[in-house]
Scaffold this active site. Sequence first.
Site, PDB file in Angstrom:
ATOM      1  N   CYS A   1       0.833  -1.221   0.000  1.00 46.35           N
ATOM      2  CA  CYS A   1       0.000   0.000   0.000  1.00 46.35           C
ATOM      3  C   CYS A   1       0.861   1.262   0.000  1.00 46.35           C
ATOM      4  CB  CYS A   1      -0.976  -0.001   1.177  1.00 46.35           C
ATOM      5  SG  CYS A   1      -2.088  -1.404   1.155  1.00 46.35           S
ATOM      6  N   ALA A   2       2.032   1.161  -0.596  1.00 48.22           N
ATOM      7  CA  ALA A   2       2.957   2.304  -0.644  1.00 48.22           C
ATOM      8  C   ALA A   2       3.538   2.434  -2.045  1.00 48.22           C
ATOM      9  CB  ALA A   2       4.064   2.106   0.395  1.00 48.22           C
TER      10      ALA A   2
END
Length: 163
Positions: free
Chosen positions: A121-122
């Site tokens: 999620c980055a």
Amino acid sequence: DNVFVIAMIFTFFAVPRQYQHRVLFWGILGVIVLRAIMIGLGAALDWLQAQPWADMHAHTARLAQRLLEELAVLPGLTFLGPRDLKNRLPIVSFNLDGLHPHDVCQVLDRHGVAVRGGHHCAQPLMDFFGVAGAVRASLAPYNSEADIDALLAGLKDAMRKLR
């Protein structure tokens, strides 16, 4: 608790009479659930306050240092982030040249090692590093030297099988 009861009373009288029993039922159930949550949270906080935090921090730092040192000698391994414990939690993200993080994670899973692979999620951070994803090993107080051994054995197996 009192605010919730007052809100329930207003809601009770604001709905048509034929639905008031539903409001009452769900309102009472809500109070019971809320009390259970508060009791559970209180017990969890008591447990957390009783833990030897300094010892747990030292243990995870020791494991992370060993992991960093042993990963550094693996051929084709690239760290994402610092190679020392300064300004680092006991979380290590890395890639093995030519191997997709998901493939590495599958091999590690067969060794009983739970790591996460992907962009975590980055995506902007992965773009900054110029990679599609990474393998992330997170250490916690319940981890042991045997867990580090299994991770390293699994990585060597992944390099042997996937390259």
